[in-house]
Write a protein that holds these residues in place. Structure first.
Motif, PDB file in Angstrom:
ATOM      1  N   ARG A  95       0.818  -1.222   0.000  1.00 40.45           N
ATOM      2  CA  ARG A  95       0.000   0.000   0.000  1.00 40.45           C
ATOM      3  C   ARG A  95       0.844   1.261   0.000  1.00 40.45           C
ATOM      4  O   ARG A  95       0.386   2.330  -0.379  1.00 40.45           O
ATOM      5  CB  ARG A  95      -0.935  -0.011   1.207  1.00 40.45           C
ATOM      6  N   TRP A  96       2.097   1.135   0.420  1.00 39.20           N
ATOM      7  CA  TRP A  96       2.962   2.314   0.456  1.00 39.20           C
ATOM      8  C   TRP A  96       3.229   2.875  -0.937  1.00 39.20           C
ATOM      9  O   TRP A  96       3.475   4.070  -1.085  1.00 39.20           O
ATOM     10  CB  TRP A  96       4.290   1.967   1.140  1.00 39.20           C
ATOM     11  N   MET A  97       3.163   2.027  -1.972  1.00 39.69           N
ATOM     12  CA  MET A  97       3.441   2.534  -3.315  1.00 39.69           C
ATOM     13  C   MET A  97       2.348   3.483  -3.786  1.00 39.69           C
ATOM     14  O   MET A  97       2.622   4.446  -4.488  1.00 39.69           O
ATOM     15  CB  MET A  97       3.618   1.367  -4.295  1.00 39.69           C
ATOM     16  N   ARG A  98       1.101   3.227  -3.395  1.00 40.43           N
ATOM     17  CA  ARG A  98       0.051   4.210  -3.703  1.00 40.43           C
ATOM     18  C   ARG A  98       0.267   5.459  -2.858  1.00 40.43           C
ATOM     19  O   ARG A  98       0.047   6.581  -3.323  1.00 40.43           O
ATOM     20  CB  ARG A  98      -1.333   3.620  -3.424  1.00 40.43           C
ATOM     21  N   PHE A  99       0.714   5.265  -1.648  1.00 38.87           N
ATOM     22  CA  PHE A  99       1.019   6.364  -0.732  1.00 38.87           C
ATOM     23  C   PHE A  99       2.078   7.289  -1.348  1.00 38.87           C
ATOM     24  O   PHE A  99       1.930   8.504  -1.383  1.00 38.87           O
ATOM     25  CB  PHE A  99       1.520   5.734   0.572  1.00 38.87           C
ATOM     26  N   TRP A 100       3.164   6.685  -1.866  1.00 37.42           N
ATOM     27  CA  TRP A 100       4.259   7.480  -2.426  1.00 37.42           C
ATOM     28  C   TRP A 100       3.978   7.991  -3.842  1.00 37.42           C
ATOM     29  O   TRP A 100       4.704   8.846  -4.353  1.00 37.42           O
ATOM     30  CB  TRP A 100       5.554   6.670  -2.434  1.00 37.42           C
ATOM     31  N   SER A 101       2.937   7.457  -4.476  1.00 38.90           N
ATOM     32  CA  SER A 101       2.639   7.893  -5.847  1.00 38.90           C
ATOM     33  C   SER A 101       2.103   9.316  -5.908  1.00 38.90           C
ATOM     34  O   SER A 101       2.065   9.917  -6.983  1.00 38.90           O
ATOM     35  CB  SER A 101       1.625   6.935  -6.497  1.00 38.90           C
ATOM     36  N   HIS A 102       1.720   9.878  -4.757  1.00 39.40           N
ATOM     37  CA  HIS A 102       1.210  11.253  -4.714  1.00 39.40           C
ATOM     38  C   HIS A 102       2.388  12.222  -4.563  1.00 39.40           C
ATOM     39  O   HIS A 102       2.536  12.902  -3.542  1.00 39.40           O
ATOM     40  CB  HIS A 102       0.212  11.410  -3.561  1.00 39.40           C
ATOM     41  N   ASP A 103       3.216  12.274  -5.595  1.00 38.12           N
ATOM     42  CA  ASP A 103       4.413  13.121  -5.567  1.00 38.12           C
ATOM     43  C   ASP A 103       4.108  14.570  -5.210  1.00 38.12           C
ATOM     44  O   ASP A 103       4.856  15.222  -4.486  1.00 38.12           O
ATOM     45  CB  ASP A 103       5.108  13.091  -6.939  1.00 38.12           C
ATOM     46  N   GLU A 104       3.022  15.067  -5.764  1.00 40.53           N
ATOM     47  CA  GLU A 104       2.688  16.480  -5.570  1.00 40.53           C
ATOM     48  C   GLU A 104       2.366  16.780  -4.109  1.00 40.53           C
ATOM     49  O   GLU A 104       2.791  17.813  -3.578  1.00 40.53           O
ATOM     50  CB  GLU A 104       1.496  16.844  -6.460  1.00 40.53           C
ATOM     51  N   TRP A 105       1.650  15.899  -3.451  1.00 43.84           N
ATOM     52  CA  TRP A 105       1.327  16.109  -2.041  1.00 43.84           C
ATOM     53  C   TRP A 105       2.593  16.192  -1.208  1.00 43.84           C
ATOM     54  O   TRP A 105       2.745  17.109  -0.394  1.00 43.84           O
ATOM     55  CB  TRP A 105       0.454  14.962  -1.533  1.00 43.84           C
ATOM     56  N   TRP A 106       3.476  15.212  -1.402  1.00 43.85           N
ATOM     57  CA  TRP A 106       4.705  15.178  -0.596  1.00 43.85           C
ATOM     58  C   TRP A 106       5.626  16.332  -0.955  1.00 43.85           C
ATOM     59  O   TRP A 106       6.291  16.891  -0.084  1.00 43.85           O
ATOM     60  CB  TRP A 106       5.401  13.835  -0.786  1.00 43.85           C
ATOM     61  N   GLY A 107       5.670  16.699  -2.218  1.00 43.89           N
ATOM     62  CA  GLY A 107       6.500  17.837  -2.614  1.00 43.89           C
ATOM     63  C   GLY A 107       6.060  19.118  -1.934  1.00 43.89           C
ATOM     64  O   GLY A 107       6.876  19.897  -1.440  1.00 43.89           O
ATOM     65  N   ARG A 108       4.755  19.343  -1.892  1.00 41.58           N
ATOM     66  CA  ARG A 108       4.230  20.544  -1.231  1.00 41.58           C
ATOM     67  C   ARG A 108       4.509  20.517   0.267  1.00 41.58           C
ATOM     68  O   ARG A 108       4.898  21.528   0.856  1.00 41.58           O
ATOM     69  CB  ARG A 108       2.731  20.645  -1.475  1.00 41.58           C
ATOM     70  N   LEU A 109       4.316  19.341   0.866  1.00 35.29           N
ATOM     71  CA  LEU A 109       4.519  19.228   2.307  1.00 35.29           C
ATOM     72  C   LEU A 109       5.979  19.420   2.699  1.00 35.29           C
ATOM     73  O   LEU A 109       6.296  20.152   3.647  1.00 35.29           O
ATOM     74  CB  LEU A 109       4.035  17.856   2.782  1.00 35.29           C
ATOM     75  N   PHE A 110       6.877  18.784   1.955  1.00 38.16           N
ATOM     76  CA  PHE A 110       8.287  18.780   2.327  1.00 38.16           C
ATOM     77  C   PHE A 110       9.031  20.050   1.933  1.00 38.16           C
ATOM     78  O   PHE A 110      10.187  20.233   2.294  1.00 38.16           O
ATOM     79  CB  PHE A 110       8.995  17.577   1.703  1.00 38.16           C
ATOM     80  N   THR A 111       8.377  20.935   1.168  1.00 36.80           N
ATOM     81  CA  THR A 111       9.035  22.186   0.775  1.00 36.80           C
ATOM     82  C   THR A 111       8.266  23.421   1.220  1.00 36.80           C
ATOM     83  O   THR A 111       8.599  24.535   0.815  1.00 36.80           O
ATOM     84  CB  THR A 111       9.232  22.246  -0.759  1.00 36.80           C
ATOM     85  N   CYS A 112       7.241  23.233   2.046  1.00 37.87           N
ATOM     86  CA  CYS A 112       6.402  24.382   2.413  1.00 37.87           C
ATOM     87  C   CYS A 112       6.975  25.192   3.569  1.00 37.87           C
ATOM     88  O   CYS A 112       6.646  26.369   3.731  1.00 37.87           O
ATOM     89  CB  CYS A 112       4.977  23.931   2.738  1.00 37.87           C
ATOM     90  N   PHE A 113       7.832  24.592   4.391  1.00 33.68           N
ATOM     91  CA  PHE A 113       8.417  25.301   5.524  1.00 33.68           C
ATOM     92  C   PHE A 113       9.940  25.374   5.367  1.00 33.68           C
ATOM     93  O   PHE A 113      10.558  24.448   4.833  1.00 33.68           O
ATOM     94  CB  PHE A 113       8.079  24.596   6.845  1.00 33.68           C
ATOM     95  N   PRO A 114      10.553  26.452   5.857  1.00 30.85           N
ATOM     96  CA  PRO A 114      12.013  26.574   5.771  1.00 30.85           C
ATOM     97  C   PRO A 114      12.706  25.414   6.486  1.00 30.85           C
ATOM     98  O   PRO A 114      12.308  25.024   7.589  1.00 30.85           O
ATOM     99  CB  PRO A 114      12.297  27.918   6.472  1.00 30.85           C
ATOM    100  N   TYR A 115      13.707  24.864   5.830  1.00 31.97           N
ATOM    101  CA  TYR A 115      14.578  23.819   6.383  1.00 31.97           C
ATOM    102  C   TYR A 115      13.902  22.451   6.533  1.00 31.97           C
ATOM    103  O   TYR A 115      14.559  21.510   6.972  1.00 31.97           O
ATOM    104  CB  TYR A 115      15.165  24.251   7.735  1.00 31.97           C
ATOM    105  N   THR A 116      12.606  22.353   6.179  1.00 27.84           N
ATOM    106  CA  THR A 116      11.962  21.039   6.242  1.00 27.84           C
ATOM    107  C   THR A 116      12.668  20.060   5.309  1.00 27.84           C
ATOM    108  O   THR A 116      12.833  18.878   5.624  1.00 27.84           O
ATOM    109  CB  THR A 116      10.476  21.141   5.842  1.00 27.84           C
ATOM    110  N   TYR A 117      13.078  20.562   4.144  1.00 21.82           N
ATOM    111  CA  TYR A 117      13.726  19.705   3.157  1.00 21.82           C
ATOM    112  C   TYR A 117      15.002  19.077   3.708  1.00 21.82           C
ATOM    113  O   TYR A 117      15.373  17.953   3.332  1.00 21.82           O
ATOM    114  CB  TYR A 117      14.028  20.506   1.880  1.00 21.82           C
ATOM    115  N   ILE A 118      15.700  19.786   4.614  1.00 22.82           N
ATOM    116  CA  ILE A 118      16.941  19.255   5.191  1.00 22.82           C
ATOM    117  C   ILE A 118      16.637  18.013   6.027  1.00 22.82           C
ATOM    118  O   ILE A 118      17.321  16.983   5.916  1.00 22.82           O
ATOM    119  CB  ILE A 118      17.651  20.324   6.051  1.00 22.82           C
ATOM    120  N   LEU A 119      15.605  18.097   6.844  1.00 16.12           N
ATOM    121  CA  LEU A 119      15.224  16.968   7.689  1.00 16.12           C
ATOM    122  C   LEU A 119      14.778  15.782   6.836  1.00 16.12           C
ATOM    123  O   LEU A 119      15.174  14.635   7.087  1.00 16.12           O
ATOM    124  CB  LEU A 119      14.098  17.391   8.634  1.00 16.12           C
ATOM    125  N   VAL A 120      13.963  16.058   5.821  1.00 16.79           N
ATOM    126  CA  VAL A 120      13.462  14.990   4.959  1.00 16.79           C
ATOM    127  C   VAL A 120      14.611  14.316   4.216  1.00 16.79           C
ATOM    128  O   VAL A 120      14.691  13.083   4.138  1.00 16.79           O
ATOM    129  CB  VAL A 120      12.427  15.543   3.966  1.00 16.79           C
TER     130      VAL A 120
END
Length: 403
Positions: A95-120
């Motif tokens: 089921r994780w592959m459907r979870f990860w297939s939402h690239d746009e959701w994760w891209g928005r989440l992981f780049t919406c706050f300063p320095y979040t991308y570093i942690l990810v």
């Protein structure tokens, strides 16, 4: 789900050439091939409620079956429709592959706050040495693309452009927007140098290729309908459409027509180009600028499956041949095994590795230390298994222009 069953099955001539071309069927006997799964396998005649998941989960959606089909059937899309039908009844094993297939959701989440991308990015790196990858359905040997500090659409607003003779709207896609914004900047610089004005649209959403592969047909269809409306509006405003990602370009050009058959207006199709293909049209019309510096480094070029499906297998090499001193060894045969993130899956990594074995060897045998290919997943896969550094052809074009 009636629209899925309108996909043309009767045109199959039972020649089996699609199975012969299938990279997955060539490395495992457990997959019976695209013909028996799709056009002749009985979708939708077979009872999807009683079919084993192994029958439908091996296809990577690489499009090699579509490329060779003499009847012109969209075999891969039939198989993705069957997969979606199956998962509407059964619980998905990974089921994780459907979870990860939402690239746009994760891209928005992981780049919406300063320095979040570093942690990810740190977590992605540590997943290679811990059980994190396995917990999330990924293989720890796979190399995951890092997230960028700033989205491309944010960087784009800072670029000053002059009005050009030609106008294009750039469909950036998830890769450029969240992982490789510099590649989008390269496009703007090269296009501006050739008197092309570049626009973007913040309302574009993910093309949906990975959603289809993960079995999320309904979400992919929703994205398609949304993007078709926007693309048609840009064309009516006098713009052509370009994309740097073969996966996005092919999905917009081929899949959308079957995903949204009720769409009455698809004028965008005649104005949709791969980014390098658009520049090649300028070469043919004598409009491309040739103020290049000489390139002395020899390259190896790998033609992605989906670039070949678009009919652009050697377009980038032809364009780059306009640069003085450019030399490239072309590796055009075979799949590298990375289609739609197939090489990232925990249970598919070994298959992806076996699929790409001949391609990896061909790249190594070229003797080149630097490589070129348009597909981001292909670049990661090839770099990991050959140690050759791959870049997008457009990046080399920008270097040749000294921009």
């Amino acid at each position: 789900m009636a629209d899925r069953k309108e996909l043309d099955l009767a045109a199959c001539v039972n020649c089996t050439v699609c199975t012969l071309a299938c990279p997955t069927a060539s490395v495992t006997y457990k997959y019976r091939g695209p013909k028996l799964q799709g056009p002749r396998g009985g979708y939708p005649q077979l009872d999807v409620a009683n079919i084993g998941e192994e029958e439908i989960d091996y296809c990577s959606n690489c499009k090699n079956c579509d490329l060779v089909c003499p009847a012109g059937i969209d075999i891969s899309l039939i198989n993705m429709a069957w997969r979606a039908e199956y998962y509407s009844i059964h619980r998905q094993r990974n089921r994780w592959m459907r979870f990860w297939s939402h690239d746009e959701w994760w891209g928005r989440l992981f780049t919406c706050f300063p320095y979040t991308y570093i942690l990810v990015n740190l977590l992605l790196y540590l997943s290679r040495y811990t059980c994190l990858a396995s917990l999330f359905g990924l293989n720890k040997k796979a190399r995951l693309p890092a997230y960028a500090e700033e989205r491309f659409l944010t960087s784009f607003r800072k670029i000053k452009q002059h009005r050009g003779r030609y106008k294009v709207v750039f469909f950036a896609g998830c890769n450029v927007n969240y992982h490789q914004p510099q590649l989008g900047i390269d496009l703007v610089k090269v296009y501006q140098h050739n008197d092309i004005e570049v626009a973007t649209d913040r309302n574009f959403c993910c093309c949906g290729a990975k959603l289809l592969t993960a079995g999320d047909w309904d979400k992919a269809k929703k994205n398609a309908a949304h993007n078709i409306e926007l693309l048609n509006a840009w064309v009516k405003a006098g713009y052509d459409i370009v994309s740097l990602c073969p996966q996005c370009t092919l999905t917009l050009k081929q899949e959308y027509r079957k995903l949204v058959p009720e769409a009455q207006d698809d004028i965008y199709l005649a104005h949709l180009y791969d980014a390098m293909e658009y520049l090649w049209q300028l070469v043919l019309n004598g409009k491309l600028r040739h103020d290049f510096r000489k390139i002395g480094t020899p390259y190896v070029y790998y033609a992605p499956c989906k670039e070949k499906m678009l009919g652009n297998g050697t377009t980038s090499v032809n364009l780059l041949s306009e640069i003085p001193g450019f030399k490239a060894k072309i590796v055009a045969d075979g799949c590298c095994g990375s289609a739609c993130g197939y090489n990232l899956e925990k249970n598919r990594y070994h298959l992806a590795e076996a699929i790409g074995k001949n391609v990896f060897q061909a790249v190594k045998n070229s003797g080149r230390e630097k490589g070129l290919t348009e597909c981001q997943m292909c670049r990661f896969q090839l770099q990991q298994h050959t140690k050759v550094k791959f870049i997008h052809p457009l990046t080399l074009l920008r270097h040749a222009y000294k921009l």
